[in-house]
Motif scaffolding. Structure first.
Motif, mmCIF file in Angstrom:
data_model
loop_
_atom_site.group_PDB
_atom_site.id
_atom_site.type_symbol
_atom_site.label_atom_id
_atom_site.label_comp_id
_atom_site.label_asym_id
_atom_site.label_seq_id
_atom_site.Cartn_x
_atom_site.Cartn_y
_atom_site.Cartn_z
ATOM 1 N N GLU A 81 7.604 -13.803 17.932
ATOM 2 C CA GLU A 81 6.860 -14.284 19.322
ATOM 3 C C GLU A 81 6.959 -13.626 19.767
ATOM 4 O OE1 GLU A 81 9.485 -18.236 17.618
ATOM 5 O OE2 GLU A 81 10.261 -17.332 18.714
ATOM 6 N N VAL A 82 7.360 -13.030 20.676
ATOM 7 C CA VAL A 82 7.425 -12.035 21.719
ATOM 8 C C VAL A 82 6.489 -11.299 21.607
ATOM 9 C CG1 VAL A 82 8.448 -10.740 23.353
ATOM 10 C CG2 VAL A 82 9.504 -12.462 22.630
ATOM 11 N N THR A 83 5.609 -10.678 20.523
ATOM 12 C CA THR A 83 4.848 -10.220 20.396
ATOM 13 C C THR A 83 3.584 -10.685 21.110
ATOM 14 O OG1 THR A 83 6.174 -8.546 18.959
ATOM 15 C CG2 THR A 83 3.463 -8.110 19.232
ATOM 16 N N ALA A 84 2.835 -11.576 19.907
ATOM 17 C CA ALA A 84 2.525 -13.046 20.314
ATOM 18 C C ALA A 84 1.908 -13.118 21.875
ATOM 19 C CB ALA A 84 2.095 -13.719 19.338
ATOM 20 N N ILE A 85 2.929 -13.740 22.648
ATOM 21 C CA ILE A 85 3.066 -13.397 24.231
ATOM 22 C C ILE A 85 2.255 -12.348 24.532
ATOM 23 C CG2 ILE A 85 4.180 -14.471 25.538
ATOM 24 C CD1 ILE A 85 5.946 -16.693 24.174
ATOM 25 N N TRP A 86 3.160 -11.636 24.644
ATOM 26 C CA TRP A 86 2.347 -10.039 25.387
ATOM 27 C C TRP A 86 1.011 -10.142 25.134
ATOM 28 C CZ3 TRP A 86 0.513 -5.716 23.344
ATOM 29 C CH2 TRP A 86 0.468 -4.895 23.706
ATOM 30 N N ARG A 87 0.609 -10.461 23.832
ATOM 31 C CA ARG A 87 -0.651 -9.601 23.145
ATOM 32 C C ARG A 87 -1.610 -10.681 23.821
ATOM 33 N NH1 ARG A 87 0.227 -8.966 16.743
ATOM 34 N NH2 ARG A 87 0.417 -6.693 16.999
ATOM 35 N N VAL B 136 9.803 -20.131 31.548
ATOM 36 C CA VAL B 136 10.325 -18.038 31.983
ATOM 37 C C VAL B 136 9.459 -17.239 32.398
ATOM 38 C CG1 VAL B 136 11.800 -15.968 30.612
ATOM 39 C CG2 VAL B 136 12.006 -18.500 30.146
ATOM 40 N N ALA B 137 9.519 -16.352 33.939
ATOM 41 C CA ALA B 137 7.873 -15.479 34.414
ATOM 42 C C ALA B 137 8.668 -14.089 33.183
ATOM 43 C CB ALA B 137 8.292 -15.891 35.792
ATOM 44 N N ALA B 138 8.314 -13.542 32.919
ATOM 45 C CA ALA B 138 8.101 -11.791 32.656
ATOM 46 C C ALA B 138 6.967 -10.552 32.850
ATOM 47 C CB ALA B 138 8.924 -11.641 31.333
ATOM 48 N N SER B 139 7.234 -9.849 33.472
ATOM 49 C CA SER B 139 5.742 -8.831 33.304
ATOM 50 C C SER B 139 5.336 -8.264 32.235
ATOM 51 C CB SER B 139 6.846 -7.437 34.603
ATOM 52 O OG SER B 139 7.326 -6.720 33.291
ATOM 53 N N LEU B 140 4.354 -8.202 32.473
ATOM 54 C CA LEU B 140 3.831 -7.520 30.548
ATOM 55 C C LEU B 140 4.554 -6.258 30.597
ATOM 56 C CD1 LEU B 140 -0.270 -7.521 31.673
ATOM 57 C CD2 LEU B 140 1.494 -9.184 30.363
ATOM 58 N N ASP B 141 4.814 -5.970 31.415
ATOM 59 C CA ASP B 141 5.658 -4.110 30.525
ATOM 60 C C ASP B 141 6.817 -4.313 30.076
ATOM 61 O OD1 ASP B 141 3.978 -2.455 31.168
ATOM 62 O OD2 ASP B 141 4.228 -2.105 33.275
ATOM 63 N N ARG B 142 7.545 -5.578 30.475
ATOM 64 C CA ARG B 142 9.301 -6.143 29.657
ATOM 65 C C ARG B 142 8.583 -6.841 29.032
ATOM 66 N NH1 ARG B 142 13.759 -4.812 32.554
ATOM 67 N NH2 ARG B 142 13.578 -4.912 34.583
ATOM 68 N N LEU B 143 7.781 -8.009 28.969
ATOM 69 C CA LEU B 143 7.287 -8.274 27.524
ATOM 70 C C LEU B 143 6.529 -7.837 26.430
ATOM 71 C CD1 LEU B 143 5.004 -11.374 28.216
ATOM 72 C CD2 LEU B 143 6.788 -11.544 26.897
ATOM 73 N N GLN B 144 6.566 -6.171 26.693
ATOM 74 C CA GLN B 144 6.132 -5.344 25.767
ATOM 75 C C GLN B 144 7.139 -4.683 25.280
ATOM 76 O OE1 GLN B 144 3.600 -1.360 26.955
ATOM 77 N NE2 GLN B 144 2.949 -1.654 24.972
#
Length: 713
Positions: free
Chosen positions: A38-44, A127-135
């Motif tokens: 799920e997190v990978t799909a959000i980052w992409r 929730v908020a996160a940076s792209l680096d944190r998501l990756q």
């Protein structure tokens, strides 16, 4: 009822926290696989966006906890913290989980399948996160120690999902000038007003204009009006930190009352001179449109004007403000009354200039700023407010008026009495008749109108109904007072001693303020604002009337010269901190009580901190109360005092849709129970602090007031 009050004694203790049950939750291996996908799909998806949509390379998404595991103990603070994710807020959600971790009626327990009809209330964390944190998140989830708090909290999560921009767009184009109100999530570590600058640059690029002077920041959120091409609103909603875009609301309109000509010759009554009572007088205000210079209230009323009024008051505002001030000072005109006397001096503070303009979004923000300024700088501890936005309470949203005022009342310890609105004749099915902002404030005393001062009374048809905002503040209005109806008007005197007949919750609220002022003066300055609120609710009468219409009941007026009635209350008050509880000992009547029945009535109120950005968990703290009939009785194996049901018996009578947890945490409730004297030997009420926040910092304290009366039969 107010002449003699007794300050109760209380003992303070610290409680031990119960550990989290590690057996509850999904299997760790399944959790890791699901969340990493799920997190990978959000980052992409976020990484493919134009950077203008994700300021400073920050994006937002939703984390959904399991509906069985919503207490502070199960909140995923360690999981989110280890991944570098920041919680911005929440929204209510109806969700059917894949498994249940607590048995339900008719089911055996964990793992039992349920139908979709068994969906339950939970919330989605924004929730908020940076792209680096998501990756990096998938790798960090996999490497978490399975015994760590972070990994255990991951097992309590249902899903991590993207936000659908269409869900943010609530505007329907009702504003003739094209204005919409945008609500942004505010991320403290991104800067004082981040992401306001980035959003303005984005919206202006799309062709939207804005009014910077009407940007309104609150804790966790930023409100601002913009206008532009309506067809581009879906594009505007794609900005990552938009919470919602909706049509703006105007202030409630001021309708002219029925006015009789001024009498010739001598005035029909006289105003008593303002005499010093020799005692303490609470600093009191009515917040409205000020009053006309030629009002008849004389020395009882002091007018506080805005330093820089933008418009001259309209006749409608003048008439409304005059009636509100008269109601607070003298109450309604009574037949044969020859001398008008108040409890003490009152300030009439002008917070609005002109009658509401349905297209003037600025007026709503200007009036709110003036209300906040008056409460912050006026040093008032008691006030009434009979205006606000035309915005009925909603379960999924807290209006800016409610949020800003509610938190201020908690911080400044002010009892603000707010009119609920005259929209009670609107649709009850759609919610258009619900109490209007800011009367849905948890910490305010919300007042509706009834049709009579006599024993045969009911809610005035125009008076707004409950429920209030979901959760601990669902019982709204708190009280009703006489507000007049056609044929039995709320009458007062206008300029030149003319008689004015009107109706409305606008007059019921300041009339309640008059009684509150008298009660506070009779009891003394030692009484806290929240304890006064408890006393007013304690002496209300409801009978078998619907609490959805009249709240806790009608408050009888208390006028100068009235004799106190009813049993003298024991009053307990104080501040509750996290992991603390108090035993409030209830003194029993003197004499032989053998064979007697003790009837105990108790009312508790709390002032709590609030979170505008968390509609589901709006109150950040609360209190729970339990009745102990004999504190000297042997304790159980866990060291707990034996208890008897007291407030719990009313749970089924509370507003429809309120959960047992929310009822336990209700910030105002009252009940009466009878017990044999042989059972109630050393009674007390145990009050404990309940933290409802997700913060890793020290939980917020709560102010409480408890009123108790005991009678013997």
């Amino acid at each position: 009822m107010f002449e003699r009050c007794f300050r109760g004694k209380a003992q303070n203790f610290t409680e031990t926290l119960s550990p989290v049950d590690p057996a509850k939750g999904y299997e760790i291996w399944e959790t890791r696989m699901r969340l990493t996908e799920e997190v990978t799909a959000i980052w992409r998806a976020a990484n493919a966006l134009d950077p203008i949509y994700i300021p400073q390379k920050l994006t937002t998404f939703e984390v959904i906890p399991h509906p069985d595991l919503l207490t502070r103990a199960y909140f995923p603070r360690d999981f989110l913290g280890e991944l570098g994710f920041t919680v911005l807020g929440s929204r209510e959600l109806i969700h059917a989980p894949r498994e249940r971790f607590f048995a339900a009626p008719g089911l055996k327990g964990k793992g039992e399948a349920r139908e979709s009809a068994d969906s339950d209330r939970t919330y989605a964390l924004m929730v908020a996160a940076s792209l680096d944190r998501l990756q990096a998140a998938p790798f960090n989830i996999i490497k978490m120690d399975r015994e760590s708090l972070a990994a255990q909290q991951a097992r309590y999560l249902e899903a991590i999902v993207p936000v659908d921009p269409a869900s943010r767009l609530l505007a329907r184009g009702t504003n003739a000038r094209g204005w919409v109100e945008v609500t942004l999530f505010r991320r403290p570590e991104g800067g004082e007003l981040f992401p306001l600058g980035e959003f303005l640059a984005f919206s202006r690029k799309l062709g939207f204009s804005d009014e910077p002077k009407y940007v309104y920041p609150t804790r966790g959120l930023i409100f601002l009006p913009v206008r532009g091409p309506r067809e581009l609103l879906p594009e505007l909603a794609r900005f990552a930190f938009v919470r919602e875009i909706q049509d703006p609301v105007a202030l409630r309109s001021f309708k002219p009352p029925l006015t009789s000509p001024a009498p010739e010759g001598e005035p029909p009554c006289q105003v008593a001179p303002l005499e010093s009572s020799g005692g303490w007088v609470p600093k009191t205000a009515v917040l409205d449109g000020g009053v006309p210079a030629d009002n008849v209230m004389g020395p009882w009323l002091r007018t506080i004007k805005k330093e820089k009024p933008e418009n001259a008051p309209s006749p409608g505002v003048d008439a409304h403000a005059n009636g509100v001030a008269f109601a607070a000072t003298f109450g309604p005109l009574r037949p044969g009354e020859s001398l008008l006397r108040g409890w003490g001096p009152i300030d009439a503070v002008r917070v609005v200039d002109a009658a509401s303009d349905q297209d003037n979004i600025a007026l709503m923000y200007t009036a709110l700023n003036e209300v906040i300024l008056a409460l912050q700088e006026g040093e008032y501890i008691l006030a009434s407010l009979s205006l606000g936005p035309d915005a009925p309470a909603r379960d999924d949203k807290i209006h800016a008026w409610t949020a800003k005022i509610d938190q201020l009342l908690f911080e400044r310890k002010i009892l603000l009495i707010v009119a609920v609105g005259n929209n009670g004749g609107e649709s009850h099915v759609t919610g258009a008749a619900r109490v209007q902002s800011p009367s849905d404030s948890l910490n305010a005393l919300s007042v509706g109108a009834c049709d009579s001062l006599g024993p045969d009374w009911k809610r005035a048809d125009y008076s707004a109904i409950g429920p209030g905002h979901g959760g601990p503040g669902l019982i709204k209005p708190d009280l009703v007072c006489f507000g007049g109806v056609e044929g039995n008007y709320f009458s007062f005197l206008g300029p030149g001693w003319s008689r004015v007949d009107d109706v409305g919750t606008s007059f019921a609220a300041p009339y309640c303020l008059r009684t509150a002022m008298g009660a506070w003066m009779k009891i003394g300055s030692w009484l806290s604002a929240v304890a006064l609120k408890a006393i007013l609710i304690h002496y209300a009468e409801r009978g078998d009337r619907d609490p959805n219409e009249v709240g806790w009941g009608r408050l009888q007026p208390f006028n100068p010269g009235d004799e106190p009635v009813g049993a003298n209350p024991n009053i307990f008050q104080g501040e509750m901190k996290y992991r603390r509880y108090v035993l409030n000992e209830i003194p029993l009547p003197e004499g032989d009580l053998t064979g007697k029945t003790l009837t105990i009535k108790a009312t508790i109120c709390a002032f709590a901190p609030v979170a505008r950005y968390h509609p589901y968990a709006y109150a950040l703290a609360a209190v729970e109360i339990r009745f102990i009939p004999d504190k000297n009785a042997p304790r159980d194996s866990k060291g707990h005092h034996p208890t008897l049901p007291f407030f719990d018996g009313d749970a089924g009578k509370a507003q429809e849709g309120q959960s047992p947890r929310d009822y336990r945490h209700s910030n105002a409730k009252t009940a009466v129970n009878s017990f044999p004297a042989e059972v109630v030997k050393a009674p007390c009420f145990l009050i404990r602090h309940v933290d409802r926040s997700e913060s890793t910092e020290e939980p917020f304290p709560v102010d409480y007031g408890l009123a108790v009366t005991v009678t013997v039969t």
